[in-house]
Design an enzyme around this catalytic site. Structure first.
Site, PDB file in Angstrom:
ATOM      1  N   LYS A 182     -21.283  33.677  38.362  1.00 22.49           N
ATOM      2  CA  LYS A 182     -20.720  34.101  37.083  1.00 22.49           C
ATOM      3  C   LYS A 182     -20.108  35.630  37.216  1.00 22.49           C
ATOM      4  O   LYS A 182     -20.317  36.394  38.288  1.00 22.49           O
ATOM      5  CB  LYS A 182     -21.798  34.269  35.960  1.00 22.49           C
ATOM      6  CG  LYS A 182     -22.153  32.691  35.648  1.00 22.49           C
ATOM      7  CD  LYS A 182     -23.118  32.978  34.051  1.00 22.49           C
ATOM      8  CE  LYS A 182     -23.506  31.423  33.877  1.00 22.49           C
ATOM      9  NZ  LYS A 182     -24.568  31.594  32.787  1.00 22.49           N
ATOM     10  N   TYR A 229     -18.583  24.591  28.280  1.00 17.95           N
ATOM     11  CA  TYR A 229     -19.588  24.828  27.339  1.00 17.95           C
ATOM     12  C   TYR A 229     -19.661  24.044  26.119  1.00 17.95           C
ATOM     13  O   TYR A 229     -20.298  24.393  25.103  1.00 17.95           O
ATOM     14  CB  TYR A 229     -19.879  26.433  27.255  1.00 17.95           C
ATOM     15  CG  TYR A 229     -20.411  27.315  28.182  1.00 17.95           C
ATOM     16  CD1 TYR A 229     -21.640  27.083  28.853  1.00 17.95           C
ATOM     17  CD2 TYR A 229     -19.777  28.215  28.919  1.00 17.95           C
ATOM     18  CE1 TYR A 229     -22.217  27.697  29.939  1.00 17.95           C
ATOM     19  CE2 TYR A 229     -20.356  29.028  30.023  1.00 17.95           C
ATOM     20  CZ  TYR A 229     -21.573  28.760  30.380  1.00 17.95           C
ATOM     21  OH  TYR A 229     -21.989  29.448  31.590  1.00 17.95           O
ATOM     22  N   ASN A 250     -26.679  35.912  33.158  1.00 23.75           N
ATOM     23  CA  ASN A 250     -27.996  35.363  34.171  1.00 23.75           C
ATOM     24  C   ASN A 250     -27.160  34.974  35.559  1.00 23.75           C
ATOM     25  O   ASN A 250     -27.706  34.086  36.168  1.00 23.75           O
ATOM     26  CB  ASN A 250     -28.660  34.160  33.558  1.00 23.75           C
ATOM     27  CG  ASN A 250     -27.790  33.063  32.908  1.00 23.75           C
ATOM     28  OD1 ASN A 250     -26.494  33.175  33.283  1.00 23.75           O
ATOM     29  ND2 ASN A 250     -28.548  32.419  32.208  1.00 23.75           N
ATOM     30  N   HIS A 265     -24.172  29.923  37.213  1.00 23.76           N
ATOM     31  CA  HIS A 265     -24.429  28.571  36.544  1.00 23.76           C
ATOM     32  C   HIS A 265     -24.884  27.529  37.544  1.00 23.76           C
ATOM     33  O   HIS A 265     -24.419  27.575  38.537  1.00 23.76           O
ATOM     34  CB  HIS A 265     -23.101  28.293  35.690  1.00 23.76           C
ATOM     35  CG  HIS A 265     -23.211  26.806  35.242  1.00 23.76           C
ATOM     36  ND1 HIS A 265     -23.980  26.517  33.916  1.00 23.76           N
ATOM     37  CD2 HIS A 265     -22.917  25.617  35.964  1.00 23.76           C
ATOM     38  CE1 HIS A 265     -23.787  25.158  33.692  1.00 23.76           C
ATOM     39  NE2 HIS A 265     -23.214  24.826  34.781  1.00 23.76           N
ATOM     40  N   GLU A 293     -19.488  18.306  34.991  1.00 21.16           N
ATOM     41  CA  GLU A 293     -19.037  19.511  35.295  1.00 21.16           C
ATOM     42  C   GLU A 293     -18.323  19.598  36.902  1.00 21.16           C
ATOM     43  O   GLU A 293     -17.236  20.145  37.030  1.00 21.16           O
ATOM     44  CB  GLU A 293     -20.440  20.564  35.512  1.00 21.16           C
ATOM     45  CG  GLU A 293     -20.952  20.647  33.984  1.00 21.16           C
ATOM     46  CD  GLU A 293     -22.031  21.443  34.145  1.00 21.16           C
ATOM     47  OE1 GLU A 293     -22.550  21.916  35.289  1.00 21.16           O
ATOM     48  OE2 GLU A 293     -22.591  21.922  32.999  1.00 21.16           O
TER      49      GLU A 293
END
Ligand code: TYD
Length: 151
Positions: free
Chosen positions: A11, A51, A125, A128, A139
């Site tokens: 990310k 998402y 965070n 992913h 995904e």
């Protein structure tokens, strides 16, 4: 254990904080095989599709901005996308990542060591990782064409 494939994204906070190499190193040590890798310019459409299951959450719009690098000054919205393959790959990558909430992630995991919650409540965070076989299949197919993944 079944042979699985799973999607990993570095990310924008991970890229900005120079954690790409460390993440790949941890995954190397897990014994999984990297079978696809590319830099992706994440469009608004792509972010929303990735998402989609969270579209009714209060943090959704922030999440779209975050994954597109808008909080970290990431040029061209670029993200490194990887596919890992191996026995129990989904669990193994999630174990390296740690829990979604950085405050609950075990010390020593990527998220436990480097994640944070911003004052606006956004979880940053670092990476992913797909959460289950159905998510992983969806995904991987969203981020990669079949011919971009090693057989
Ligand atoms: P989710 O899919 O629930 O977790 P994971 O990424 O571990 O599969 O959530 C997606 C992302 O949304 C998560 O990585 C960070 C962000 N998020 C928040 O910012 N706040 C929250 O309360 C939650 C649950 C997620």
């Amino acid at each position: 254990m079944a042979i699985e494939q799973t999607l990993l994204l570095i990310k924008p906070d991970g890229a900005a904080r120079r954690l790409t190499g460390l993440t790949i190193d941890r995954l190397d040590a897990s014994g999984l095989e990297m079978v696809a890798a590319k830099m992706v310019s994440v469009s608004e459409k792509m972010a929303r599709e990735h998402y989609q299951a969270l579209s009714d959450k209060p943090f959704f719009e922030g999440l779209i901005k975050y994954i597109r690098g808008e909080f970290h000054g990431i040029k061209d919205h670029r993200v490194l996308a990887l596919v890992y393959r191996g026995e129990g790959a989904i669990r193994k990558v999630r174990d390296v990542a740690g829990a979604t909430n950085p405050e609950q992630a075990a010390p020593g995991t990527i998220r436990g060591s480097f994640g944070r919650i911003t004052t606006s409540g956004q979880f940053e965070n670092v990476i992913h990782a797909s959460s289950d076989p159905a998510d992983a299949a969806r995904e991987v197919a969203l981020w990669f064409r079949k011919d971009e993944i090693l057989p």
